[in-house]
Design an enzyme around this catalytic site. Structure first.
Site, mmCIF file in Angstrom:
data_model
loop_
_atom_site.group_PDB
_atom_site.id
_atom_site.type_symbol
_atom_site.label_atom_id
_atom_site.label_comp_id
_atom_site.label_asym_id
_atom_site.label_seq_id
_atom_site.Cartn_x
_atom_site.Cartn_y
_atom_site.Cartn_z
ATOM 1 N N ASP A 192 -19.319 -14.020 10.026
ATOM 2 C CA ASP A 192 -20.238 -12.926 10.339
ATOM 3 C C ASP A 192 -21.508 -13.447 11.007
ATOM 4 O O ASP A 192 -22.067 -14.461 10.574
ATOM 5 C CB ASP A 192 -20.599 -12.205 9.030
ATOM 6 C CG ASP A 192 -21.428 -10.964 9.278
ATOM 7 O OD1 ASP A 192 -20.883 -10.015 9.852
ATOM 8 O OD2 ASP A 192 -22.619 -10.958 8.911
ATOM 9 N N GLU A 223 -8.756 -30.086 7.252
ATOM 10 C CA GLU A 223 -8.185 -30.752 6.063
ATOM 11 C C GLU A 223 -6.995 -29.948 5.533
ATOM 12 O O GLU A 223 -6.101 -30.479 4.896
ATOM 13 C CB GLU A 223 -9.220 -30.804 4.925
ATOM 14 C CG GLU A 223 -10.278 -31.843 5.076
ATOM 15 C CD GLU A 223 -11.394 -31.610 4.052
ATOM 16 O OE1 GLU A 223 -11.127 -31.051 2.959
ATOM 17 O OE2 GLU A 223 -12.540 -31.975 4.363
#
Ligand code: GLC
Length: 504
Positions: A192, A223
């Site tokens: 956002d 990851e």
């Protein structure tokens, strides 16, 4: 679909409060969403993006987050959210959630701590006096005073205090929050107000240090593998925009130029070309967005004299020819779905819902309405609960009275009524999304020679998309008709219509 799923995905935006209500309190929730997953599967989408689902006082529809690691009780529980992610995955649907890093809620633990203890204020922007004359994006001053006399910064509503990204604790917190949700199987995050995080005397929009934040986030996402970072980046400058999509930053960002573009052939072509020239050199897939929970619904917008969208341009009582708007929204949907990259569908777009413009003022909840002194009607009109079935409100939304009233005329627009109508908007979306899955999505386009008021291009699969924005019919190029947004007239393409053709 392409190797990396988001590059060509069709992503359906669920505004949870208004999607489906499972417990009869008038507000959409996870139980309602879970019960409607088969509908979304049948629609043919690849992923769901949910607006914020966290505990929130709802001062800005959940974009005032009180706890980033839990679920708003009105929506359900954390274990229900985990079940929902599993169920969506079982149906082959990915889940993207909303992360709000620019600001928090005055009800968050950190802000309450800051209020209680002036020594604990460095996670926000506190000061003895307003440091500048910034205005809130929702209207009024961006500074609010607390009882002991200090002031804090909020770019949005006063209930949304801005984080201080100069404080390493804030960085650590959000990296942990990303891990919290990735550990729970979430496939991506929509970020956002992604360009606003860093503040300095120069301002707050798009300062260079913001890229350090996303480089770290990319490491976290990588990851886990196959997790996507999607930026809400409203920037007029395409070069600046593209910096967010460098290979070690975000994967994609919303294309607001396309969303705001008027229904005009030269402008659309300009925006499409600009989008492609911005994205192609950096290898990032473009996104095609017609609508979301912040903007006027396309059916209404495209029926107005001015078909462009601008936040400041929202006015009460702007006339709209909804029949024309509907026809153009159908044509625009096929255009957006044919373009190379990913596409977003905001809930209700597939039902052709218009903006609800006559909500009683006392029911309007958007802070944009109140903070503009009522001059801006705000965003409630595109957030009215969906009509699912039946002849009268609540139209199968749930057992209770919906939190915003639905127009009686929506009986013709319910998902149930449209399912059996072959010419309905719902069936147009279903058919188009089905074709799109095999023939469109990620890749490139080649423009075909046409007059200036026609947008025609071929995709890598051989599919040709033709949109007629002129005032009269135009001939179609050779090919087998796969789908059109409206009936053809003696084999020619009428005005405000898109056709998809196969070149066998
Ligand atoms: C984004 C959201 C909008 C929200 C604002 C503040 O623009 O899409 O709904 O009000 O950020 O969080």
């Amino acid at each position: 679909m392409s190797q990396t799923w988001w590059r060509g995905a069709a992503i359906y935006q669920v505004y949870l409060r208004s999607f489906a209500d499972g417990n009869g309190d008038g507000v959409g929730d996870l139980a309602g969403l879970r019960s409607r997953l088969p509908y979304l599967k049948d629609l043919g989408i690849d992923a769901i993006w949910l607006n914020p689902w966290y505990p929130s006082p709802m001062a800005d529809g959940g974009y005032d987050v009180a706890d980033y690691r839990d679920i708003e009780p009105v929506f359900g529980t954390l274990s229900e959210a985990e079940r929902f992610v599993e169920e969506a995955h079982e149906l082959g649907i990915r889940v993207i959630i909303d992360v709000v890093p620019n600001h928090s809620s005055t009800e968050s633990a950190w802000f309450k701590e800051a209020l209680a203890d002036p020594a604990a204020r460095d996670r926000f922007w506190f000061s003895d006096e307003p440091l500048n004359d910034w205005q809130s994006i929702f209207g009024g001053s961006a500074w609010t005073q607390v009882p002991d006399g200090q002031w804090y910064l909020h770019l949005f509503a006063p209930e949304q205090p801005d984080f201080n990204w100069g404080n390493p604790e804030v960085h650590q917190e959000f990296e942990d929050v990303l891990r919290f949700w990735f550990d729970r199987g979430v496939d991506g995050v929509r970020i956002d107000s992604a360009a606003l995080l860093i503040k300095s005397e120069e301002g707050y929009e798009d300062l260079d240090e913001v890229h350090d934040v996303y480089r770290r986030w990319r490491e976290v996402a990588d990851e886990y593998g196959e997790r996507v970072l999607i930026g809400e980046v409203w920037l007029p400058d395409q070069e600046r925009f593209a910096r967010y999509l460098r290979p070690d930053e975000l994967h994609t960002a919303f294309n607001f130029d396309f969303l705001a573009c008027p229904w005009d052939p030269a402008e659309l072509r300009r925006v499409i070309d600009l989008t492609l020239t911005t994205h192609t050199p950096i290898g990032a897939p473009p996104t095609w967005v017609l609508s979301n929970h912040d903007v006027t619904r396309p059916v209404t917008r495209y029926g107005r004299a001015d078909t462009a969208f601008a936040h400041g341009g929202r006015l009460h009582g702007t006339p709209s020819d909804l029949e024309l708007g509907h026809r153009r929204a159908r044509a625009a949907a096929l255009l957006a779905m044919a373009l190379p990259g990913s596409v977003y569908v905001y809930q209700g777009e597939e039902l052709g819902l218009p903006e609800v413009e006559d909500l009683p003022d006392e029911l309007r909840q958007d802070p944009m309405y109140a903070r503009s002194g009522g001059t801006n009607p705000g965003r409630d009109g595109c957030r009215v609960p969906l009509p699912w079935s039946g002849d009268e409100p609540p139209f199968g939304f749930g057992a209770g009275t919906p939190w915003l009233p639905q127009p009686d005329g929506w009986r013709k627009l319910t998902a149930e009524a449209q399912r059996t109508d072959l010419g309905s908007m719902l069936n147009l979306y279903r058919t188009a999304l089905g074709l799109r899955r095999d023939l469109l999505g990620d890749g490139t386009l080649t423009w075909l020679p046409t007059g200036p008021e026609v947008l025609a291009f071929a995709r890598d699969s051989g599919l040709v998309s033709v949109t007629n924005l002129s005032s009269g019919p135009v001939p179609l190029p050779p090919g087998r008709l796969l789908l059109s947004s409206g009936p053809l007239e003696d084999g020619v393409l009428p005005s405000d219509t898109t056709a998809w053709l196969a070149r066998d």
